[in-house]
Design a protein around this motif. Sequence first.
Motif, PDB file in Angstrom:
ATOM      1  N   MET A   1       0.843  -1.188   0.000  1.00 22.78           N
ATOM      2  CA  MET A   1       0.000   0.000   0.000  1.00 22.78           C
ATOM      3  C   MET A   1       0.887   1.250   0.000  1.00 22.78           C
ATOM      4  SD  MET A   1      -2.872   1.218   2.744  1.00 22.78           S
ATOM      5  CE  MET A   1      -3.842  -0.263   2.456  1.00 22.78           C
ATOM      6  N   SER A   2       0.558   2.193  -0.859  1.00 19.16           N
ATOM      7  CA  SER A   2       1.345   3.417  -0.961  1.00 19.16           C
ATOM      8  C   SER A   2       0.659   4.554  -0.220  1.00 19.16           C
ATOM      9  CB  SER A   2       1.537   3.793  -2.428  1.00 19.16           C
ATOM     10  OG  SER A   2       2.337   4.936  -2.552  1.00 19.16           O
ATOM     11  N   VAL A   3       1.423   5.302   0.543  1.00 20.60           N
ATOM     12  CA  VAL A   3       0.911   6.438   1.306  1.00 20.60           C
ATOM     13  C   VAL A   3       0.946   7.679   0.432  1.00 20.60           C
ATOM     14  CG1 VAL A   3       1.334   7.920   3.302  1.00 20.60           C
ATOM     15  CG2 VAL A   3       1.676   5.449   3.485  1.00 20.60           C
ATOM     16  N   SER A   4      -0.134   8.449   0.418  1.00 15.22           N
ATOM     17  CA  SER A   4      -0.172   9.698  -0.330  1.00 15.22           C
ATOM     18  C   SER A   4       0.414  10.827   0.513  1.00 15.22           C
ATOM     19  CB  SER A   4      -1.601  10.040  -0.715  1.00 15.22           C
ATOM     20  OG  SER A   4      -1.664  11.345  -1.287  1.00 15.22           O
ATOM     21  N   LEU A   5       1.198  11.674  -0.121  1.00 10.89           N
ATOM     22  CA  LEU A   5       1.763  12.835   0.567  1.00 10.89           C
ATOM     23  C   LEU A   5       0.986  14.108   0.286  1.00 10.89           C
ATOM     24  CD1 LEU A   5       5.555  12.116   0.060  1.00 10.89           C
ATOM     25  CD2 LEU A   5       4.396  12.335   2.252  1.00 10.89           C
ATOM     26  N   GLN A   6      -0.100  14.014  -0.457  1.00  7.95           N
ATOM     27  CA  GLN A   6      -0.869  15.201  -0.809  1.00  7.95           C
ATOM     28  C   GLN A   6      -1.334  15.944   0.445  1.00  7.95           C
ATOM     29  OE1 GLN A   6      -1.322  16.271  -4.041  1.00  7.95           O
ATOM     30  NE2 GLN A   6      -2.069  18.137  -3.038  1.00  7.95           N
ATOM     31  N   ASP A   7      -0.884  17.194   0.557  1.00 10.98           N
ATOM     32  CA  ASP A   7      -1.237  18.099   1.656  1.00 10.98           C
ATOM     33  C   ASP A   7      -0.700  17.665   3.029  1.00 10.98           C
ATOM     34  OD1 ASP A   7      -2.567  19.922   0.004  1.00 10.98           O
ATOM     35  OD2 ASP A   7      -4.407  18.745   0.079  1.00 10.98           O
ATOM     36  N   LYS A   8       0.181  16.669   3.069  1.00 15.00           N
ATOM     37  CA  LYS A   8       0.834  16.318   4.325  1.00 15.00           C
ATOM     38  C   LYS A   8       1.852  17.398   4.671  1.00 15.00           C
ATOM     39  CE  LYS A   8      -0.788  12.104   5.328  1.00 15.00           C
ATOM     40  NZ  LYS A   8      -1.787  11.936   4.267  1.00 15.00           N
ATOM     41  N   VAL A   9       1.953  17.716   5.956  1.00 12.67           N
ATOM     42  CA  VAL A   9       2.944  18.690   6.432  1.00 12.67           C
ATOM     43  C   VAL A   9       4.207  17.926   6.804  1.00 12.67           C
ATOM     44  CG1 VAL A   9       3.491  20.451   8.148  1.00 12.67           C
ATOM     45  CG2 VAL A   9       1.153  20.252   7.252  1.00 12.67           C
ATOM     46  N   VAL A  10       5.286  18.172   6.063  1.00 14.52           N
ATOM     47  CA  VAL A  10       6.535  17.444   6.255  1.00 14.52           C
ATOM     48  C   VAL A  10       7.634  18.429   6.641  1.00 14.52           C
ATOM     49  CG1 VAL A  10       8.235  15.902   5.229  1.00 14.52           C
ATOM     50  CG2 VAL A  10       5.827  15.736   4.539  1.00 14.52           C
ATOM     51  N   TRP A  11       8.179  18.250   7.834  1.00 13.71           N
ATOM     52  CA  TRP A  11       9.238  19.128   8.361  1.00 13.71           C
ATOM     53  C   TRP A  11      10.584  18.466   8.124  1.00 13.71           C
ATOM     54  CZ3 TRP A  11       9.562  20.684  14.278  1.00 13.71           C
ATOM     55  CH2 TRP A  11      10.525  21.693  14.432  1.00 13.71           C
ATOM     56  N   ILE A  12      11.483  19.192   7.448  1.00 12.36           N
ATOM     57  CA  ILE A  12      12.821  18.680   7.157  1.00 12.36           C
ATOM     58  C   ILE A  12      13.856  19.570   7.838  1.00 12.36           C
ATOM     59  CG2 ILE A  12      14.481  18.015   5.371  1.00 12.36           C
ATOM     60  CD1 ILE A  12      12.215  18.149   3.338  1.00 12.36           C
ATOM     61  N   THR A  13      14.704  18.979   8.671  1.00 11.39           N
ATOM     62  CA  THR A  13      15.840  19.725   9.217  1.00 11.39           C
ATOM     63  C   THR A  13      17.036  19.537   8.276  1.00 11.39           C
ATOM     64  OG1 THR A  13      16.648  17.898  10.593  1.00 11.39           O
ATOM     65  CG2 THR A  13      15.001  19.375  11.562  1.00 11.39           C
ATOM     66  N   GLY A  14      17.989  20.463   8.366  1.00 10.95           N
ATOM     67  CA  GLY A  14      19.127  20.397   7.454  1.00 10.95           C
ATOM     68  C   GLY A  14      18.692  20.566   6.012  1.00 10.95           C
ATOM     69  N   ALA A  15      17.745  21.493   5.774  1.00 13.12           N
ATOM     70  CA  ALA A  15      17.096  21.613   4.461  1.00 13.12           C
ATOM     71  C   ALA A  15      17.696  22.680   3.565  1.00 13.12           C
ATOM     72  CB  ALA A  15      15.608  21.893   4.661  1.00 13.12           C
ATOM     73  N   SER A  16      18.834  23.259   3.958  1.00 12.94           N
ATOM     74  CA  SER A  16      19.394  24.371   3.182  1.00 12.94           C
ATOM     75  C   SER A  16      20.295  23.924   2.039  1.00 12.94           C
ATOM     76  CB  SER A  16      20.175  25.312   4.108  1.00 12.94           C
ATOM     77  OG  SER A  16      21.227  24.607   4.758  1.00 12.94           O
ATOM     78  N   GLY A  17      20.446  22.610   1.859  1.00 15.47           N
ATOM     79  CA  GLY A  17      21.280  22.113   0.761  1.00 15.47           C
ATOM     80  C   GLY A  17      21.368  20.604   0.790  1.00 15.47           C
ATOM     81  N   GLY A  18      22.066  20.035  -0.178  1.00 15.20           N
ATOM     82  CA  GLY A  18      22.357  18.607  -0.197  1.00 15.20           C
ATOM     83  C   GLY A  18      21.133  17.718  -0.165  1.00 15.20           C
ATOM     84  N   ILE A  19      21.186  16.685   0.674  1.00 11.99           N
ATOM     85  CA  ILE A  19      20.100  15.720   0.792  1.00 11.99           C
ATOM     86  C   ILE A  19      18.795  16.399   1.217  1.00 11.99           C
ATOM     87  CG2 ILE A  19      19.260  13.883   2.318  1.00 11.99           C
ATOM     88  CD1 ILE A  19      21.998  12.560   2.066  1.00 11.99           C
ATOM     89  N   GLY A  20      18.869  17.319   2.171  1.00 12.55           N
ATOM     90  CA  GLY A  20      17.659  17.982   2.645  1.00 12.55           C
ATOM     91  C   GLY A  20      16.959  18.752   1.545  1.00 12.55           C
ATOM     92  N   GLU A  21      17.723  19.483   0.750  1.00 17.00           N
ATOM     93  CA  GLU A  21      17.145  20.241  -0.364  1.00 17.00           C
ATOM     94  C   GLU A  21      16.531  19.307  -1.401  1.00 17.00           C
ATOM     95  OE1 GLU A  21      18.414  23.525  -3.785  1.00 17.00           O
ATOM     96  OE2 GLU A  21      19.857  22.944  -2.229  1.00 17.00           O
ATOM     97  N   ALA A  22      17.226  18.234  -1.718  1.00 16.45           N
ATOM     98  CA  ALA A  22      16.717  17.272  -2.703  1.00 16.45           C
ATOM     99  C   ALA A  22      15.433  16.609  -2.217  1.00 16.45           C
ATOM    100  CB  ALA A  22      17.777  16.220  -3.006  1.00 16.45           C
ATOM    101  N   LEU A  23      15.378  16.261  -0.928  1.00 17.45           N
ATOM    102  CA  LEU A  23      14.154  15.689  -0.365  1.00 17.45           C
ATOM    103  C   LEU A  23      13.003  16.692  -0.440  1.00 17.45           C
ATOM    104  CD1 LEU A  23      15.581  13.879   2.797  1.00 17.45           C
ATOM    105  CD2 LEU A  23      14.440  12.767   0.865  1.00 17.45           C
ATOM    106  N   ALA A  24      13.297  17.951  -0.172  1.00 19.55           N
ATOM    107  CA  ALA A  24      12.255  18.977  -0.232  1.00 19.55           C
ATOM    108  C   ALA A  24      11.630  19.039  -1.621  1.00 19.55           C
ATOM    109  CB  ALA A  24      12.842  20.339   0.150  1.00 19.55           C
ATOM    110  N   HIS A  25      12.440  18.993  -2.650  1.00 15.86           N
ATOM    111  CA  HIS A  25      11.924  19.025  -4.027  1.00 15.86           C
ATOM    112  C   HIS A  25      11.055  17.809  -4.319  1.00 15.86           C
ATOM    113  CE1 HIS A  25      13.732  22.530  -5.991  1.00 15.86           C
ATOM    114  NE2 HIS A  25      14.738  22.371  -5.157  1.00 15.86           N
TER     115      HIS A  25
END
Length: 266
Positions: A1-25
């Motif tokens: 079963m796949s979870v939908s991320l539509q309108d989910k609030v996802v908080w990412i730390t370390g989001a100013s570059g690298g892995i964090g930035e890529a995950l944000a996209h």
Amino acid sequence: MSVSLQDKVVWITGASGGIGEALAHELAKAGAKVVLSARREAELQRVQQSLLAPERHLCVPLDVCDEAQQQQALDAIVAHYGQVDWLINNAGISQRALVMDTSAATDRKIMEIDYFAQVALSRRVLAVMLKQGHGQLVFISSVAGLVGTQFRGSYSAAKAALHLWANSARAELYEQGIRVAVVFPGFVKTAVSMNALTGNGEALGKMDDAQAQGMSAEEFAKITVKGLCRGKSYLVVGGFKEKFASMLGRFAPELLYKLIRKSKVR
């Protein structure tokens, strides 16, 4: 079963570059409302403006080691969105020093950033998630936290500690609607080795050969988000060598130790 991320609030730390930035996209493309945290506010704003539908997302500057700032950030997110569905603990720092060349102060700094800060923030967010009756914690650990290698003794220890804390939280909170996942990246081509601490606590300031030849952050993010949406709790994301090493660590540790002694990890 796949979870939908539509309108989910996802908080990412370390989001100013690298892995964090890529995950944000990747998360923004999947429909999530992404909260970006790191110390560098200008870089957070740059990332936000580069995301799909930037007005849906939020920048919350944060020094993850400052527990007062942790609470202020969480309060701001809840005030803005009313909930936190996922927390991705990605902030961290690596190491490039032999165990006998690493000071106690450097040991403590790595543990503070890579373990204690992650656990403290997770507890705060868990209080919100438990009231909601649902939530997902994600910890970005490392293959180094599964196998241990030269030049990363303190870093490997911190990432291993994070992994096992997550195991306990997963078992304790499952019946209360909380899911916990740990992701173990192999070599990913980011600035992580540039910022890695040497034995005296200074930044290394250069890119490792292995890091330079690693998987792109974008590919890592795609694999990770896909796996998390499929409900995976244990994700090793890397090339053949990293996946093989993590498997040997579980089933043939003596062989793994022999291979690590001969390996080039810088």
